[in-house]
Design an enzyme around this catalytic site. Structure first.
Site, PDB file in Angstrom:
ATOM      1  N   ASP A 219     -35.728  11.812 -13.498  1.00 38.69           N
ATOM      2  CA  ASP A 219     -35.519   9.907 -13.022  1.00 38.69           C
ATOM      3  C   ASP A 219     -37.357   9.516 -14.017  1.00 38.69           C
ATOM      4  OD1 ASP A 219     -34.076   8.238 -12.216  1.00 38.69           O
ATOM      5  OD2 ASP A 219     -35.286   6.555 -11.832  1.00 38.69           O
TER       6      ASP A 219
ATOM      7  N   ILE B 202     -29.210  16.402  -7.165  1.00 37.51           N
ATOM      8  CA  ILE B 202     -28.964  16.065  -6.025  1.00 37.51           C
ATOM      9  C   ILE B 202     -30.428  14.780  -5.557  1.00 37.51           C
ATOM     10  CG2 ILE B 202     -28.913  17.078  -4.289  1.00 37.51           C
ATOM     11  CD1 ILE B 202     -26.115  15.576  -3.024  1.00 37.51           C
TER      12      ILE B 202
ATOM     13  N   HIS C  85     -30.664  -0.588 -17.534  1.00 37.11           N
ATOM     14  CA  HIS C  85     -31.794  -0.978 -16.298  1.00 37.11           C
ATOM     15  C   HIS C  85     -31.247  -2.042 -15.124  1.00 37.11           C
ATOM     16  CE1 HIS C  85     -36.183   0.570 -14.996  1.00 37.11           C
ATOM     17  NE2 HIS C  85     -35.823  -0.110 -14.010  1.00 37.11           N
TER      18      HIS C  85
ATOM     19  N   LYS D 128     -33.489   4.660 -19.396  1.00 30.93           N
ATOM     20  CA  LYS D 128     -33.302   3.970 -18.375  1.00 30.93           C
ATOM     21  C   LYS D 128     -34.205   2.450 -20.295  1.00 30.93           C
ATOM     22  CE  LYS D 128     -34.367   3.990 -14.340  1.00 30.93           C
ATOM     23  NZ  LYS D 128     -34.795   5.431 -14.244  1.00 30.93           N
TER      24      LYS D 128
ATOM     25  N   LYS E  67     -22.690  18.337 -14.409  1.00 27.58           N
ATOM     26  CA  LYS E  67     -23.281  17.971 -13.224  1.00 27.58           C
ATOM     27  C   LYS E  67     -25.109  17.657 -12.638  1.00 27.58           C
ATOM     28  CE  LYS E  67     -20.549  22.034 -12.429  1.00 27.58           C
ATOM     29  NZ  LYS E  67     -20.490  23.833 -11.943  1.00 27.58           N
TER      30      LYS E  67
ATOM     31  N   TYR F 114     -41.696   2.486 -17.396  1.00 24.20           N
ATOM     32  CA  TYR F 114     -42.789   3.288 -16.265  1.00 24.20           C
ATOM     33  C   TYR F 114     -44.324   3.150 -17.270  1.00 24.20           C
ATOM     34  CZ  TYR F 114     -38.917   3.309 -13.425  1.00 24.20           C
ATOM     35  OH  TYR F 114     -37.493   3.310 -12.984  1.00 24.20           O
TER      36      TYR F 114
END
Length: 289
Positions: free
Chosen positions: A66, A37, A133, A100, A34, A71
Site C-alpha cells: 500500500d 487480505i 486519497h 493514491k 484478488k 508518503y
C-alpha cells in the site's frame, strides 16, 4: 506482530503457493481481481529503510503493498520490488500494488500525470489499484498542503465527479487495473455511485478502522454496493504524529488483552479485522514490520 509471523500467515507470493491455498485469504474486488487480505503499509517508513523492508516483506510472503504519492517513498519501494523481481523471487503479476492520487492533483488534466509519476517512481507499468486519497481536493501547485494567510487549507474548485472521470480514463489507458477511493463517507460514495454516465464503480474504499473505530455501518454499506473495504491503522496507529500522552493505546487496552489471553492470541491478532485487507505500516525505525 513481527514480519516473519505475518509472513507465515500470508504465505509466499508465488503462484504455486497461492494455488496450494497458503492463506487463501484475499478480497475479491468487483473487477474479479484478488487483493491479498494482509498488506504492507508504507506511511511513515523511514528514508533509507523502506527498500530493505519491502525486500524482506516479499521474502517472507507479502504480496500486497500500500503506497501513496504523499508518503514520498515510492522510489525506494520500487527499487525493492524490482530487486526481488530480478532475483526471481516474485513476478510482477504475483504482486498487488496500490497507490493514491494526492489532493493537489484533482484537476482532470492533472490526474494522468500524477498516476504516471507514481508508476515511474515505483518502476511499474501498471497499478493494481489506484485510489483517490481524500474526497476533498487542494489548490494545484508545488505545495502538498497549500494554506492561505490564515493557515486554512486552500481547496480545489474541481468537482470530485470530474476527478473520477479522469480516474476512469486511467483504466481505459491500461495504467491501472482498478480504481477506488479513500476516506470517503456514505454520502460521498452515494454521490459518486449516482453520477450520470458512471463507467466504473469504485472497487475499494480505504478507511481508518480498528477496535476504537469499527466503521461497522460504513463497511456494511460499502459491501452492499459491491465495494471492498481496506482498513488502515488496524492497530490504532500508536506512532501517529498527533497522538498525545493521554490517548489510549489499543494494544495495551485491558479489555483487548483479556479477550486475547482467553483465546491464546496476541492483542494484535485480536485487533485483526478478518475479512478486510489490512495494510500494516513499516515503523519509523525499520526494525521488523
Amino acid at each position: 506482530m513481527k514480519a516473519a509471523q505475518l509472513g507465515q500467515r500470508s504465505g509466499a507470493c508465488s503462484t504455486e503457493n497461492r494455488r496450494a491455498g497458503i492463506m487463501a485469504t484475499y478480497v475479491q474486488l468487483s473487477t474479479k481481481a484478488k487483493m491479498p487480505i494482509l498488506g504492507l503499509g508504507t506511511w511513515q517508513a523511514a528514508p533509507g529503510k523502506v527498500e530493505e523492508a519491502v525486500k524482506f516483506a516479499i521474502d517472507v510472503g507479502y504480496c500486497h503493498f500500500d503506497c501513496a504519492y504523499l508518503y514520498k517513498n515510492e522510489s525506494e519501494i520500487g527499487e525493492g520490488i524490482q530487486q526481488k523481481i530480478k532475483e526471481g523471487v516474485v513476478k510482477r503479476e504475483d504482486l498487488f500494488v496500490v497507490s493514491k492520487l494526492w489532493c493537489t492533483f484533482h484537476e482532470r488534466s492533472l490526474v494522468k500525470g500524477a498516476c504516471q509519476t507514481s508508476l515511474a517512481a515505483l518502476k511499474l507499468d501498471y497499478l493494481d489499484l489506484y485510489l483517490i486519497h481524500f474526497p476533498m481536493g487542494f489548490k494545484a501547485g508545488e505545495e502538498m498542503h497549500p494554506v492561505d494567510d490564515n493557515g486554512m487549507s486552500v481547496p480545489s474548485n474541481t468537482d470530485i465527479l470530474d476527478t473520477w472521470e479522469a480516474m476512469e480514463e486511467l483504466v481505459d489507458a491500461g495504467l491501472v487495473k482498478a480504481i477506488g477511493i479513500s476516506n470517503f463517507n456514505h454520502e460521498q460514495i452515494e454521490r459518486l455511485l449516482n453520477k450520470p454516465g458512471l463507467k466504473y464503480r469504485p472497487a475499494n474504499n480505504q478507511v481508518e478502522c480498528h477496535p476504537y473505530l469499527t466503521q461497522e455501518k460504513l463497511i456494511k454499506y460499502c459491501q452492499s454496493k459491491g465495494i471492498s473495504v481496506t482498513a488502515y491503522s488496524p492497530l490504532g496507529s500508536p506512532d501517529r504524529p498527533w497522538a498525545t500522552p493521554e490517548d489510549p493505546t489499543l494494544l495495551e487496552d485491558p479489555k483487548i488483552k483479556e479477550i486475547a489471553a482467553k483465546h491464546s492470541k496476541t492483542s494484535a491478532q485480536m485487533s485483526n479485522l478478518g475479512a478486510l485487507a489490512v495494510p500494516c505500516s513499516v515503523p519509523k525505525t525499520g526494525r521488523g514490520l
